[in-house]
Design a protein around this motif. Structure first.
Motif, PDB file in Angstrom:
ATOM      1  N   MET A 197       0.819  -1.208   0.000  1.00 42.03           N
ATOM      2  CA  MET A 197       0.000   0.000   0.000  1.00 42.03           C
ATOM      3  C   MET A 197       0.856   1.262   0.000  1.00 42.03           C
ATOM      4  O   MET A 197       0.612   2.202  -0.776  1.00 42.03           O
ATOM      5  CB  MET A 197      -0.910  -0.007   1.227  1.00 42.03           C
ATOM      6  N   VAL A 198       1.871   1.305   0.854  1.00 46.01           N
ATOM      7  CA  VAL A 198       2.726   2.493   0.936  1.00 46.01           C
ATOM      8  C   VAL A 198       3.471   2.705  -0.375  1.00 46.01           C
ATOM      9  O   VAL A 198       3.589   3.837  -0.862  1.00 46.01           O
ATOM     10  CB  VAL A 198       3.712   2.344   2.117  1.00 46.01           C
ATOM     11  N   SER A 199       3.978   1.630  -0.975  1.00 43.05           N
ATOM     12  CA  SER A 199       4.710   1.749  -2.234  1.00 43.05           C
ATOM     13  C   SER A 199       3.788   2.205  -3.363  1.00 43.05           C
ATOM     14  O   SER A 199       4.150   3.072  -4.173  1.00 43.05           O
ATOM     15  CB  SER A 199       5.361   0.406  -2.592  1.00 43.05           C
ATOM     16  N   MET A 200       2.586   1.622  -3.426  1.00 43.81           N
ATOM     17  CA  MET A 200       1.630   2.020  -4.459  1.00 43.81           C
ATOM     18  C   MET A 200       1.186   3.474  -4.280  1.00 43.81           C
ATOM     19  O   MET A 200       1.024   4.212  -5.256  1.00 43.81           O
ATOM     20  CB  MET A 200       0.405   1.106  -4.413  1.00 43.81           C
ATOM     21  N   LEU A 201       0.987   3.873  -3.026  1.00 42.72           N
ATOM     22  CA  LEU A 201       0.575   5.248  -2.763  1.00 42.72           C
ATOM     23  C   LEU A 201       1.639   6.242  -3.215  1.00 42.72           C
ATOM     24  O   LEU A 201       1.326   7.286  -3.801  1.00 42.72           O
ATOM     25  CB  LEU A 201       0.283   5.418  -1.271  1.00 42.72           C
ATOM     26  N   ALA A 202       2.897   5.906  -2.976  1.00 43.14           N
ATOM     27  CA  ALA A 202       3.977   6.777  -3.447  1.00 43.14           C
ATOM     28  C   ALA A 202       3.994   6.854  -4.967  1.00 43.14           C
ATOM     29  O   ALA A 202       4.217   7.926  -5.551  1.00 43.14           O
ATOM     30  CB  ALA A 202       5.316   6.257  -2.923  1.00 43.14           C
ATOM     31  N   GLY A 203       3.739   5.723  -5.633  1.00 43.24           N
ATOM     32  CA  GLY A 203       3.690   5.729  -7.089  1.00 43.24           C
ATOM     33  C   GLY A 203       2.516   6.526  -7.625  1.00 43.24           C
ATOM     34  O   GLY A 203       2.644   7.262  -8.615  1.00 43.24           O
ATOM     35  N   LEU A 204       1.361   6.414  -6.980  1.00 46.46           N
ATOM     36  CA  LEU A 204       0.183   7.166  -7.424  1.00 46.46           C
ATOM     37  C   LEU A 204       0.387   8.665  -7.290  1.00 46.46           C
ATOM     38  O   LEU A 204      -0.031   9.440  -8.159  1.00 46.46           O
ATOM     39  CB  LEU A 204      -1.045   6.733  -6.611  1.00 46.46           C
TER      40      LEU A 204
END
Length: 314
Positions: A197-204
């Motif tokens: 979740m944290v990695s995807m949020l940074a990408g978004l």
């Protein structure tokens, strides 16, 4: 004129003098400098990585290693024995189920929560509260997670109490061979999705709003924007995170050992717990080393895939 010329000649350095020697020695220093920088790292890797791996491979070729000062050389006998052991294949099957289901769920839940937290429809205060709640499982150690869920899933725990209140009866979540693997997989999903979740949020948050605006002008709906903009932008993160999660989850040991110990009746036996029992329950260190070598070979496939992906991305 003669005196001036002699002085000029004396001031001019000879080609074979000290400066000439310094110039000729400079290339030699520049060629060895990289090795001086890399040397300590190479030595450290050799001590911490190469030596242990070579030692384990050597142990796999002997019987009664560690416990006997004169171990017996058996060659590939341990490999033959292990590759014909049904328990080993069962542990591989359990590991595949545990790993694949966990990684897919980590990706799905992590992406869904990341999209929710990145949505402009959710206020800042609500986003901050949800972010703290969603990240909470990541802050617990494996020991705390294991104790927490063992208490929750205890026959007299809160989960069975709620099921009994709803008239569904009690369930032996960790003691039932038919449910144990699914239960520990669920626990692993619960404590592992925040990483995605944290990695995807940074990408978004790194995707330009102009891309979404251009897609909206072209008449793309929400699903079309997700497929045409969001997923392609997150693809490098998804692949990298997926490969890392495959490596990490396939080697999970602490959670399984602290919740079920590989039981009941080997229902949650993974390759990691199978190897541990060979070494420290049956004291068959040669066979355990053989299992470790096989696991290392399988992990190297994922590691090579990850490195190739990182190289292609660069």
């Amino acid at each position: 004129m003669t005196l001036l010329s002699e002085r000029r000649g004396a001031a001019t350095p000879a080609p074979g003098g000290a400066q000439g020697r310094r110039r000729s020695g400079a290339p030699g220093v520049s060629r060895t400098a990289p090795f001086l920088y890399v040397g300590p790292t190479v030595i450290l890797i050799g001590i911490l990585l190469v030596v242990p791996v070579v030692t384990v491979i050597g142990y796999s070729l002997f019987d009664n290693v560690i416990t006997n000062p004169n171990p017996k050389f058996v060659g590939l006998a341990h490999y033959t024995e292990l590759l014909t052991d049904t328990g080993f294949y069962k542990s591989i099957g359990n590991t595949l189920i545990f790993t694949v289901v966990s990684v897919v769920a980590h990706f799905t839940i992590g992406l869904a929560f990341a999209l929710l937290l990145n949505s402009p429809l959710v206020g800042r205060m609500t986003t901050a509260i949800f972010r703290a709640i969603y990240v909470l499982p990541w802050l617990f150690t494996i020991a705390i997670v294991a104790v927490l869920w063992r208490m929750l899933l205890n026959p007299n725990g809160i989960v069975n109490y709620l099921l009994g209140f709803l008239g569904m009866g009690q369930t032996e979540w960790l003691s039932n061979p038919a449910l144990a693997l699914g239960t520990v997989t669920f626990i692993n999903i619960w404590c592992g999705y925040p990483f995605f979740m944290v990695s995807m949020l940074a990408g978004l948050q790194g995707i330009s709003a102009d891309l979404y605006e251009a897609a909206r002008v072209d008449g793309a709906g929400a699903w079309q924007r997700f497929r045409a903009v969001t997923l392609p932008s997150l693809k490098p993160i998804i692949i990298s995170m997926g490969l890392l999660d495959l490596i990490w989850t396939s080697q999970q040991f602490a959670l399984i050992w602290m919740t079920t110990g590989g039981g009941p009746v080997d229902a949650t036996e993974l390759v990691s717990t199978f190897t541990y029992k060979l070494a420290f329950t049956r004291y068959e260190f040669g066979a355990a080393s053989t299992a470790a070598v096989i696991v290392l070979a399988l992990s190297m496939i994922l590691a090579v895939a990850y490195v190739r992906h990182q190289r292609d991305k660069d």
